[in-house]
Design an enzyme around this catalytic site. Structure first.
Site, short mmCIF file in Angstrom:
data_model
loop_
_atom_site.label_atom_id
_atom_site.label_comp_id
_atom_site.label_asym_id
_atom_site.label_seq_id
_atom_site.Cartn_x
_atom_site.Cartn_y
_atom_site.Cartn_z
N GLU A 133 169.70 7.48 44.50
CA GLU A 133 169.64 8.94 44.71
C GLU A 133 170.72 9.69 43.93
OE1 GLU A 133 169.55 9.51 48.96
OE2 GLU A 133 167.65 8.45 49.17
N GLU A 158 162.07 3.78 48.47
CA GLU A 158 162.62 3.97 49.83
C GLU A 158 161.87 5.10 50.50
OE1 GLU A 158 167.00 4.09 50.19
OE2 GLU A 158 166.73 5.78 51.57
#
Length: 549
Positions: free
Chosen positions: A196, A325
């Site tokens: 991220e 994810e």
């Protein structure tokens, strides 16, 4: 005798609902060609790094489930992984970019994670000791897991803005860690750089230009270290939230055949709890509403899948798409929601939708840890979504088929070639709390399955029930055309942590093994009965599907 009574009660439940006036629907499966294809090991689950003092909304649901703390010797844990045959496991998460590998010359001290509010994500850097890495690989090897490992992409960088980090990635620690892994003979299917760090950023970000250069460096490291290996691992990136411009730039800078799989994260249900001005609410009262809203489920993610597919087609056709994810609700998931039956409506719908857009792998956050773990953090017993993942893994093959349905939007329908055998499997998700459905599945090529309703609607309920039980209980040798039905319902209420299969609770055996997942066998000419707020996998072994040959 133990089989007959639960089955009778279950069928009575289904047809008790149907007697109140079901909605009839026909589903046409387009069997001539696949519209997409997944990987054989499409189902994936994650292991994260969070310590026990990771908390959200006055809730600390991680316990000792993080990679450095997890009880790897717990017998249920190994059995839960082994039930998949080869479960794909991604090791990564928010803290992965703060992990120091205790091997070679280190730029930073190697100490355990420590809670410290002023640091990124509220924790200091943490250490992965090679003794722990050895223990983890022993388990992964024994259980047949397919491993993706997320590398620290912030190592050597410095903060240049509120969330921006600058400078080139210092690959020295990762290089030594990969060398150690190869020297020990540990098999890593894929290495992923960063978690991220793309834009839009969560806690830290790196420019797409710099990220692309770092991927070129990682590719060179992999080539060098694995030059004498029989196979090379895949390279994954960036494990972030999708931005078309950022992802396109990454692929352009890194160039052809560097990034093998483009990974993105999805948390389309919003936060797991609410923060309102000066107080914290531990639950989001609208979370269940979003899970059961078909329009929300479609609009919140289909656009992302479509745009990512287009970005890869234009800027990186050598790469595939992975959901690296996804836990539904972010910040550890929704308490008393993400670990209950109702979450499977979202989860299975996401798997179905992702498949239609050529997503090769879908990693669930988490295998264990947080409120969204497939396994209970304390007892290691499976939550309902564990069984949903296992049903998908065992029944839904990689060939994705198109379906036509004129039924209500609350009936979600997905069809795949069956896993490792002939025929197709259809997934039916009934989001309605009132409407039951009686469904016919037809082949668009031959219409072999088109029949008249076998249940005598003008007769008494018990007459219909007797006819139903007579064909549900048949053995395969009695008739040649049977389908397999796996009806999933909650044990009493939607937020139950127990899932029923054909009316019987799914529970670990006395020896701690995953229970058998046995279907009921049904005459293929009859309607499929789908109760309100239920999920069904229906396997058609004799369904003629040229796309699946």
């Amino acid at each position: 005798m133990g089989f007959v009574l639960p089955l009778f009660v279950f069928v009575a439940y289904l047809y008790g609902v149907s007697a109140q006036g079901p909605t009839y629907a026909t589903i046409i499966v387009k069997s001539a060609a696949k519209i997409a294809e997944t990987d054989d090991q499409f189902i994936c689950a994650t292991l994260d790094w969070w310590p026990s003092d990771k908390c959200n909304y006055h809730d600390c649901p991680w316990g000792k489930s993080g990679v450095p703390y997890l009880d790897l010797s717990h017998p249920t844990f190994a059995k839960a992984i082994q039930a998949f045959g080869h479960l794909r496991i991604r090791i990564g998460g928010s803290l992965q970019d703060k992990v120091v590998y205790n091997v070679g010359a280190l730029k930073y001290p190697c100490h355990p994670f420590k809670k410290m509010d002023k640091w990124l994500f509220g924790f200091t850097k943490g250490c992965l000791y090679m003794s722990r890495w050895d223990e983890l690989n022993l388990l992964l090897s024994k259980t047949g897991a397919i491993v993706t490992f997320g590398l620290n992409a912030l190592y050597g960088r410095h903060k240049t803005g509120k969330v921006a980090w600058g400078g080139a990635w210092d690959s020295s620690n990762a290089r030594e860690f990969i060398k150690y892994t190869v020297s020990k003979g540990y098999h890593i299917d894929s290495w992923e750089l960063g978690n991220e760090l793309s834009e839009p950023a969560v806690g830290a970000s790196v420019s797409a230009e710099q990220y692309g250069k770092d991927m070129i460096e990682l590719n060179a490291i992999i080539k060098e270290i694995y030059k004498n290996s029989h196979s090379r691992p895949l390279i994954l990136a960036p494990g972030g939230f999708f931005s078309a411009s950022w992802y396109a730039k990454l692929l352009e800078i890194s160039g052809p055949n560097v990034v093998n799989a483009v990974t993105h994260h999805l948390y389309n249900l919003g936060p797991g709890g609410l923060v309102r001005q000066s107080f914290v609410s531990g639950n989001d009262p609208h979370l269940v509403d979003r899970i059961l809203d078909p329009h929300y489920l479609s609009q919140s993610t289909s656009d992302t899948f479509q745009k990512l597919q287009q970005t890869i087609k234009v800027h990186g056709p050598w790469a595939s798409a992975w959901v690296g994810e996804s836990g539904g609700a972010y910040n550890s998931g929704g308490r008393h929601v993400s670990n209950t039956f109702v979450d499977s409506f979202w989860y299975l719908d996401q798997l179905g939708m992702a498949s239609k857009y050529n997503t090769k792998v879908y990693c669930r956050q988490t295998l264990i840890g947080g409120n969204y773990g497939l396994l209970n953090t304390t007892t290691f017993t499976p939550n309902p979504d564990y069984y949903s993942a296992l049903f998908w893994h065992r029944l839904m093959g990689k060939g994705v088929l198109s379906v036509d349905s004129k039924a209500s939007a609350h009936l979600r329908v997905y069809a795949h070639c069956s896993k490792s055998r002939a025929g197709i499997t259809v997934l039916l998700i009934n989001l309605s709390n009132q409407t039951s459905f009686k469904i016919l599945v037809q082949n668009d090529m031959s219409f072999n399955l088109k029949v008249e309703d076998r249940i005598h609607t003008g007769g008494s309920f018990m007459h219909g029930l007797k006819k139903t039980v007579s064909w549900v209980g048949r053995k395969a040798s009695d008739v040649t055309a049977l389908r397999e039905e796996y009806h999933l319902t909650p044990d009493g209420h939607l937020r139950s942590q127990t899932m029923l299969l054909n009316g019987k609770p799914l529970k670990l055996t006395e020896t701690g093994d995953i229970p058998t997942l046995d279907p009921v066998l049904v005459d293929v000419r009859s309607h499929i009965s789908i109760a309100p707020l239920s999920i069904s996998f229906i396997a058609f072994p004799k369904f003629e599907a040229p796309a699946c040959l």
